[in-house]
Design a protein around this motif. Structure first.
Motif, PDB file in Angstrom:
ATOM      1  N   GLU A 157      78.258 -12.154   4.422  1.00  0.00           N
ATOM      2  CA  GLU A 157      78.713 -12.537   5.760  1.00  0.00           C
ATOM      3  C   GLU A 157      78.161 -13.911   6.143  1.00  0.00           C
ATOM      4  OE1 GLU A 157      79.000 -10.814  10.336  1.00  0.00           O
ATOM      5  OE2 GLU A 157      77.674  -9.833   8.882  1.00  0.00           O
ATOM      6  N   SER A 158      76.866 -14.109   5.855  1.00  0.00           N
ATOM      7  CA  SER A 158      76.253 -15.409   6.140  1.00  0.00           C
ATOM      8  C   SER A 158      76.881 -16.502   5.294  1.00  0.00           C
ATOM      9  CB  SER A 158      74.751 -15.335   5.887  1.00  0.00           C
ATOM     10  OG  SER A 158      74.151 -16.609   5.980  1.00  0.00           O
ATOM     11  N   GLU A 159      77.177 -16.213   4.019  1.00  0.00           N
ATOM     12  CA  GLU A 159      77.799 -17.205   3.142  1.00  0.00           C
ATOM     13  C   GLU A 159      79.166 -17.614   3.664  1.00  0.00           C
ATOM     14  OE1 GLU A 159      77.083 -18.895   0.321  1.00  0.00           O
ATOM     15  OE2 GLU A 159      75.001 -18.260   0.399  1.00  0.00           O
ATOM     16  N   LEU A 160      79.940 -16.646   4.126  1.00  0.00           N
ATOM     17  CA  LEU A 160      81.305 -16.937   4.586  1.00  0.00           C
ATOM     18  C   LEU A 160      81.334 -17.600   5.952  1.00  0.00           C
ATOM     19  CD1 LEU A 160      83.209 -13.715   3.453  1.00  0.00           C
ATOM     20  CD2 LEU A 160      83.573 -16.025   2.593  1.00  0.00           C
ATOM     21  N   PHE A 203      68.435 -13.445  11.328  1.00  0.00           N
ATOM     22  CA  PHE A 203      67.902 -12.325  10.558  1.00  0.00           C
ATOM     23  C   PHE A 203      66.634 -12.801   9.858  1.00  0.00           C
ATOM     24  CE2 PHE A 203      71.301 -14.435   8.224  1.00  0.00           C
ATOM     25  CZ  PHE A 203      70.647 -14.856   7.080  1.00  0.00           C
ATOM     26  N   THR A 204      65.909 -11.890   9.259  1.00  0.00           N
ATOM     27  CA  THR A 204      64.664 -12.237   8.571  1.00  0.00           C
ATOM     28  C   THR A 204      64.935 -13.233   7.454  1.00  0.00           C
ATOM     29  OG1 THR A 204      63.774 -10.040   9.040  1.00  0.00           O
ATOM     30  CG2 THR A 204      62.699 -11.326   7.293  1.00  0.00           C
ATOM     31  N   GLY A 259      82.334 -10.820  -5.305  1.00  0.00           N
ATOM     32  CA  GLY A 259      81.637  -9.802  -6.071  1.00  0.00           C
ATOM     33  C   GLY A 259      80.293 -10.249  -6.605  1.00  0.00           C
ATOM     34  N   ALA A 260      80.001 -11.547  -6.477  1.00  0.00           N
ATOM     35  CA  ALA A 260      78.760 -12.083  -7.055  1.00  0.00           C
ATOM     36  C   ALA A 260      77.664 -12.255  -6.026  1.00  0.00           C
ATOM     37  CB  ALA A 260      79.040 -13.426  -7.722  1.00  0.00           C
ATOM     38  N   ILE A 261      77.958 -12.014  -4.745  1.00  0.00           N
ATOM     39  CA  ILE A 261      76.977 -12.209  -3.675  1.00  0.00           C
ATOM     40  C   ILE A 261      76.610 -10.853  -3.088  1.00  0.00           C
ATOM     41  CG2 ILE A 261      76.569 -13.308  -1.432  1.00  0.00           C
ATOM     42  CD1 ILE A 261      78.600 -15.410  -2.215  1.00  0.00           C
ATOM     43  N   PRO A 262      75.311 -10.573  -2.897  1.00  0.00           N
ATOM     44  CA  PRO A 262      74.892  -9.291  -2.309  1.00  0.00           C
ATOM     45  C   PRO A 262      75.585  -9.030  -0.982  1.00  0.00           C
ATOM     46  CG  PRO A 262      72.988 -10.490  -3.135  1.00  0.00           C
ATOM     47  CD  PRO A 262      74.167 -11.424  -3.225  1.00  0.00           C
ATOM     48  N   ALA A 263      75.881  -7.764  -0.711  1.00  0.00           N
ATOM     49  CA  ALA A 263      76.630  -7.396   0.494  1.00  0.00           C
ATOM     50  C   ALA A 263      75.945  -7.859   1.769  1.00  0.00           C
ATOM     51  CB  ALA A 263      76.833  -5.873   0.533  1.00  0.00           C
ATOM     52  N   ASN A 264      74.592  -7.883   1.761  1.00  0.00           N
ATOM     53  CA  ASN A 264      73.877  -8.269   2.981  1.00  0.00           C
ATOM     54  C   ASN A 264      73.840  -9.779   3.199  1.00  0.00           C
ATOM     55  OD1 ASN A 264      72.209  -8.564   0.717  1.00  0.00           O
ATOM     56  ND2 ASN A 264      70.354  -8.440   1.951  1.00  0.00           N
ATOM     57  N   GLU A 297      83.031  -3.265   5.942  1.00  0.00           N
ATOM     58  CA  GLU A 297      82.622  -3.619   7.303  1.00  0.00           C
ATOM     59  C   GLU A 297      82.847  -5.093   7.628  1.00  0.00           C
ATOM     60  OE1 GLU A 297      78.883  -3.596   4.671  1.00  0.00           O
ATOM     61  OE2 GLU A 297      80.696  -2.370   4.974  1.00  0.00           O
ATOM     62  N   LEU A 298      83.031  -5.910   6.587  1.00  0.00           N
ATOM     63  CA  LEU A 298      83.231  -7.343   6.804  1.00  0.00           C
ATOM     64  C   LEU A 298      84.716  -7.705   6.860  1.00  0.00           C
ATOM     65  CD1 LEU A 298      81.481  -9.850   7.130  1.00  0.00           C
ATOM     66  CD2 LEU A 298      81.601 -10.208   4.674  1.00  0.00           C
ATOM     67  N   GLN A 299      85.562  -6.809   6.420  1.00  0.00           N
ATOM     68  CA  GLN A 299      86.989  -7.112   6.324  1.00  0.00           C
ATOM     69  C   GLN A 299      87.661  -7.388   7.678  1.00  0.00           C
ATOM     70  OE1 GLN A 299      89.003  -4.302   3.739  1.00  0.00           O
ATOM     71  NE2 GLN A 299      87.358  -4.424   2.203  1.00  0.00           N
ATOM     72  N   PRO A 300      87.258  -6.712   8.790  1.00  0.00           N
ATOM     73  CA  PRO A 300      87.861  -7.066  10.085  1.00  0.00           C
ATOM     74  C   PRO A 300      87.621  -8.512  10.490  1.00  0.00           C
ATOM     75  CG  PRO A 300      86.758  -4.937  10.222  1.00  0.00           C
ATOM     76  CD  PRO A 300      86.387  -5.529   8.896  1.00  0.00           C
TER      77      PRO A 300
END
Length: 610
Positions: free
Chosen positions: A361-364, A372-373, A353-358, A402-405
């Motif tokens: 995915e990169s963090e995980l 990406f840019t 919940g503390a990391i922006p949605a965009n 969208e990241l849950q799969p």
């Protein structure tokens, strides 16, 4: 002075065929420069516009730490800068205090145009130089012994090199390799083979483009701009860094490629980077701990949760920790990891919940360079950092749909693809998730994948709210007071029964985290070991609620009331060091007039110890 300078110039090989009269013209445009020890005269790859002659002292010709040679009085350097506009092929630095003569290209070329004798003299020197080279070559060709000595020296130098040395002609045919190169190429019979065949397509194109781009230059000595991949005869692929240089005559040109295998270095750097990242994340986790007190529990509801921790810790089952914000869900996760068989590997935490949605995915899962840019470098995700260990997904209910799969794929198959990569990575990670939300209701409302919920809910653990843990709040508070008092160098305060009742009567909407913040603030503002809990705890009801609550729990006899009053007054006196009146006196603490307190002390027979 002019005569001396002319005589000096005539002794320099470059001007040895120039007449005295022409040298006199040259002297009109010559300057002297002085350099101190270790001062750079010019650097490699800079555009040259002048040549130099050593008048006093000595210099070294070098490329970074590699020294090509030294020059002293009467030697000259940088002559080609008088003729072309190319960059310097090496650096020159003074070895000691040195004085040089400087001849600039503008005046040199002007003299060439105006003074035919000067031009003829310079041309004679250049011809003489070429003839001397021819003479040397003829001499070497006629002397087998000299050739063998020269070859022996060169062979010893090349064969003894740890780096791979490959010499090839301008049509890319290999003419010489050293043993290190043969090992790299996995071939002892490489002569006259096309050197480009031993590289992958991109690396071959790189070397070919460098050679073609440098065709018009007499010599080159450059670092390869990119890492090149060598493919040996047995199809072994290795990554290498290196340099390429050029030498030869006008009719035949050769190139020397020096390669160094950096596979082991890259592996070491990758390992160091991984360990550094793990250390960084672990340091962040230590700072984010709710407390360092462990899990303190006497209440049955929390003991039941601890019992579940013991049951599941030794397994690799996925755990879902439920509980309100601040109840200590992260402590439960750490307890599971510490008691598991993975406790020698990292526990990596990420707050979904503390990391922006965009960015989550990169963090995980990590990303490749250019995915990406802003992705200027490749990055390892936290799942890879947690390999063989445990990952704690805090606030899992906030993960984008969208990241849950992708998370479901890791749970089911233990693999994922970094952002911008088609390469699948396998990991062995134990997953612990936590949430303050009702994921079942979330899944029914379409805000969370139902299949992911059931995958996470293999072994649920409910962490009770602090308000439902009875006397645990007092035990935790006492431990926190001790820890913060030591940290802040404050006197340790003991909780009275009245203060304990005050703590247990408060609802603690922020749970243990709120208690921690409140205790830290209380210790900070405490004076002489005295804490005004009524001012610290929000919505204080000490004057009405506490006595009623106490009366409901137990009816005190008159003797017990007297004993309780005596104990309370003694505690106040001890905290104030037996000071009765004043701002920090016991009377102020007890909210009594000093005269009343003095009367009660006499009536209860309280005496100050000697």
């Amino acid at each position: 002075m002019a005569k001396t300078l002319i005589n000096f110039l005539s002794e320099i090989s470059f001007f040895s065929e120039v007449s005295q009269e022409s040298l006199k013209h040259l002297c009109n445009h010559i300057t002297e420069e002085t350099y101190i020890k270790n001062e750079v005269i010019f650097e490699k790859d800079t555009i040259g516009n002048s040549m130099y002659a050593v008048l006093k002292g000595s210099v070294k010709v070098h490329d970074k730490g590699h020294i090509y040679g030294t020059l002293s009085i009467g030697d000259c350097f940088g002559e080609y800068a008088l003729i072309d506009n190319e960059t310097r092929s090496a650096s020159v630095t003074a070895i000691e205090s040195t004085k040089v003569l400087k001849i600039e290209r503008e005046h040199f070329l002007d003299l060439i145009k105006k003074d035919s004798g000067f031009a003829q003299g310079i041309l004679s020197v250049m011809i003489k130089r070429h003839r001397e080279l021819d003479t040397i070559q003829e001499r070497l060709a006629s002397s087998k012994q000299e050739i063998e000595i020269a070859n022996s020296k060169m062979k010893g130098l090349i064969d003894g090199a740890m780096d791979a040395i490959i010499m090839f002609s301008d049509d890319f045919r290999i003419v010489l390799t050293n043993p290190s190169a043969n090992i790299l190429l996995e071939n002892d019979d490489t002569l006259q083979r096309n050197v480009l065949f031993f590289f992958d397509e991109d690396s071959a194109h790189l070397i070919e483009s460098i050679v073609k781009a440098e065709d018009d230059k007499k010599s080159i000595n450059n670092y390869l701009p990119n890492i090149v991949k060598v493919i040996g005869s047995h199809n072994t692929e290795t990554l290498n860094e290196g340099t390429i240089s050029k030498y030869g005559t006008d009719t035949k040109t050769f190139y020397t490629l020096i390669l160094r295998n950096i596979e082991e270095r890259l592996v070491a750097e990758d390992k160091i980077n991984l360990l550094t990242k793990q250390t960084q994340y672990l340091a962040e986790e230590i700072q984010e701990l709710t407390s360092s007190y462990g899990i303190i529990a006497e209440d049955k509801s929390m003991k039941d949760a601890l019992n579940l921790i013991h049951q599941v810790a030794k397994t690799d089952a996925t755990v879902l920790i439920n509980g309100e914000t601040g109840t200590g869900k992260e402590l439960v996760a750490r307890a599971i990891h510490k008691e598991s068989n993975r406790n020698d590997k990292p526990l990596i935490r990420i707050n979904c919940g503390a990391i922006p949605a965009n960015l989550i995915e990169s963090e995980l899962f990590g990303h490749e360079k250019g995915a990406f840019t802003g992705a200027t470098i490749s990055r390892k995700g936290r799942f890879l950092l947690a390999d063989k260990g445990t990952i704690f997904l805090d606030e899992i209910g906030e993960m984008p749909l969208e990241l849950q799969p992708k998370l479901l794929r890791i749970i089911q198959e233990g693999e994922f693809d970094p952002v911008g990569s088609s390469k699948t990575i396998k990991v062995d990670v134990r997953i612990i998730a936590a949430t303050h939300r009702n994921l079942f209701e979330f899944s029914k409302a379409g805000k969370f994948r139902e299949d992911l919920y059931y995958r996470l809910n293999v072994f649920p653990i409910e962490v009770p709210a602090l308000r439902n843990r009875g006397n645990d709040v007092c035990l935790i508070a006492s431990e926190m007071i001790t820890q913060f008092s030591k940290k802040l160098n404050k006197p340790i305060v003991e909780l009275s029964e009245t203060e304990k009742a005050l703590l247990t009567s408060y609802k603690w909407p922020g749970n243990v985290r709120e208690l921690q913040n409140l205790i830290e603030r209380a210790v900070i503002v405490s004076q002489n070991g005295i804490i005004n809990w009524g001012a610290i705890i929000p919505n204080n009801t000490i004057s009405t609620d506490i006595p009623q609550a106490s009366i409901k729990e137990k009816i005190l006899t008159s003797k017990e009331l007297v004993a309780l009053e005596r104990e309370n007054i003694l505690k106040a006196l001890k905290q104030t060091k037996w000071k009765i009146s004043g701002i920090n006196g016991a009377a102020s603490l007890l909210q009594l007039p000093p005269t009343t307190l003095t009367s009660r002390i006499k009536a209860l027979g309280i005496e100050r110890p000697i």
